[in-house]
Design a protein around this motif. Structure first.
Motif, PDB file in Angstrom:
ATOM      1  N   THR A   7      11.442   1.872  -6.390  1.00 23.89           N
ATOM      2  CA  THR A   7      10.271   1.991  -7.125  1.00 23.89           C
ATOM      3  C   THR A   7      10.269   2.385  -8.549  1.00 23.89           C
ATOM      4  N   LYS A 132       0.548   2.333   5.768  1.00 22.63           N
ATOM      5  CA  LYS A 132      -0.229   1.130   5.416  1.00 22.63           C
ATOM      6  C   LYS A 132      -1.744   1.399   5.842  1.00 22.63           C
ATOM      7  N   MET A 135      -3.461   3.773   3.733  1.00 23.77           N
ATOM      8  CA  MET A 135      -4.102   2.784   2.436  1.00 23.77           C
ATOM      9  C   MET A 135      -5.247   2.139   2.669  1.00 23.77           C
ATOM     10  N   ARG A 196      -0.748   6.978  -3.996  1.00 21.85           N
ATOM     11  CA  ARG A 196       0.754   7.122  -4.145  1.00 21.85           C
ATOM     12  C   ARG A 196       1.319   8.496  -3.639  1.00 21.85           C
ATOM     13  N   TRP A 199       2.926   7.964   0.277  1.00 21.34           N
ATOM     14  CA  TRP A 199       4.448   7.784   0.149  1.00 21.34           C
ATOM     15  C   TRP A 199       5.270   8.753  -0.386  1.00 21.34           C
TER      16      TRP A 199
ATOM     17  N   ARG B   6       4.783  -2.717  -1.266  1.00 21.99           N
ATOM     18  CA  ARG B   6       4.654  -1.589  -0.214  1.00 21.99           C
ATOM     19  C   ARG B   6       3.143  -1.266   0.450  1.00 21.99           C
ATOM     20  N   CYS B   7       2.151  -1.594  -0.150  1.00 18.23           N
ATOM     21  CA  CYS B   7       0.979  -1.175   0.425  1.00 18.23           C
ATOM     22  C   CYS B   7      -0.176  -2.459   0.429  1.00 18.23           C
TER      23      CYS B   7
END
Lengths: 206, 183
Positions: A7, A132, A135, A196, A199, B6-7
């Protein structure tokens, strides 16, 4: 399951919230391209989202109890709540429109409050699944969040058009202020939440 | 197209002729939005009488009932923010089509992004539609010139939003950055 990508945060990089430039700027300093304040995560995101969401949830009750407008026909007043507005469209057999208004004025605000609560709680307990999916919920909420304003606009239009005639008049009710506040608060809450964190918390560094 | 591993969010997308296209579409939207403000949105006919409603009248009406906080919200979301959004975009993009950057472009572009989510023209248009249906059994209601123009603003404004390449604009108007890590 949380995947182990490299990341930006782990590499000491930050993405500017305004112009999206990824740079090695330290937290709290200015973006080298657009001079916005750059922060790794939205400051106090959880506290602010909680406060705004809970306020919206509390105000949602008077927003639905108080009438958003009163239709006065021949001296006889009939107060209408948000739900009554949807019911009237159903009774008039305006099914497609009734469905749109039902989604915009009932499903969207209630759904937003529930999604926000789910996101907040899942982050705080460090839930490691459905990253996901959460999100997708967040993006849905951002995309459709403002459609509930339709009720507020509708009342202003009806009250302006139907006021001088002796046959009828439409007066705005207290519900408008409460409902409008709920919509604004949920919009601010969605902005305050930093996706974020989903995560971060799944990886155990919240 | 570049998206988050990731998303799945889209990070960067190539958009051909982004700046002139966005400028043209925004100019069109702005002109139509001026039309919206000069003409009635809805016209109500009952007996021999006609009542009409313009965007600004609708926004101010609730002030007559002392609900000023609602007036402010409606005024900002239906008029001030959309107009401001188009104006600052034009201020940044029109000079850029000639390769020029006017002073304050950075602040303007930041402001355009800030007000964009608070402009609610599409939602307002849905309100107009619902109003027509709701009043249909009380009186004859017809959408005015401004209602059609508002539809045009929505189409052009959305197209402008799709055509805009933020990264390209920031590269042109922002301070030059020596080491691009992701552009």
């Amino acid at each position: 399951m949380p995947s182990a990508h490299l990341t930006a945060r782990a590499s000491g990089l930050v993405r500017c919230p305004t112009c999206a430039l990824v740079s090695g700027t330290r937290d709290g300093l200015l973006c080298p391209r657009c001079s916005s304040s750059v922060q790794r995560r939205k400051p106090d995101s959880l506290q602010r989202t909680w406060a705004l969401t809970l306020s919206a949830g509390i105000l949602y009750i008077p927003a639905n109890i108080y009438p958003i407008m009163t239709v006065i026909k021949m001296g006889y007043g009939e107060p209408k709540t948000i739900i009554a507005g949807v019911m009237a469209l159903i009774e008039a057999n305006m099914w497609p429109l009734a469905l749109i208004v039902f989604i915009a004025s009932v499903i969207v605000p209630l759904g937003k409050i529930i999604i926000l609560l789910y996101l907040l709680i899942s982050v705080q307990i460090g839930l490691k699944t459905h990253l996901k999916e959460r999100m997708i919920l967040y993006r849905l909420m951002e995309t459709f969040g403002h459609w509930s304003m339709v009720d507020i606009f509708l009342v202003t239009m009806l009250a302006t058009l139907v006021k001088t005639g002796s046959w009828a008049s439409i007066e705005p009710g207290m519900g408008v202020t409460f409902f409008g506040t709920v919509v604004i608060l949920t919009l601010l809450a969605a902005q305050a939440f930093d996706p974020r964190l989903v995560w971060d918390s799944a990886h155990g560094h919240l | 197209m570049l998206s988050c591993r990731r998303c799945g969010a889209v990070l960067l997308q190539n958009r051909p002729d982004s700046i002139p296209r966005t400028a043209a579409l925004t100019l069109g939207a702005f002109i139509l939005f001026a039309v919206v403000n000069g003409f009635p949105l809805l016209i109500l006919k009952i007996g021999g009488r006609e009542t009409s409603l313009t965007l600004i009248e609708g926004a101010l009406e609730l002030g007559n009932h002392g609900m000023w906080e609602v007036v402010i919200v409606v005024l900002l979301t239906s008029l001030v923010f959309p107009a401001l959004h188009f104006l600052v975009l034009l201020y940044v993009l029109l000079p850029l089509t000639l390769g020029r950057v006017l002073p304050g472009a950075i602040m303007g572009f930041k402001m355009a992004d800030m007000v964009a989510p608070w402009g609610m023209i599409g939602v307002y248009l849905l309100g107009v539609l619902v109003a027509v249906v709701k009043l249909a059994d009380l009186a004859t209601v017809v959408p005015g010139v401004a209602a059609y123009a508002l539809g045009g603003v929505l189409v052009l404004g959305t197209a402008a939003g799709r055509a805009l390449n933020h990264e390209m604009v920031w590269n042109r108007i922002g301070k030059s950055v020596s080491c691009h890590l992701l552009t």
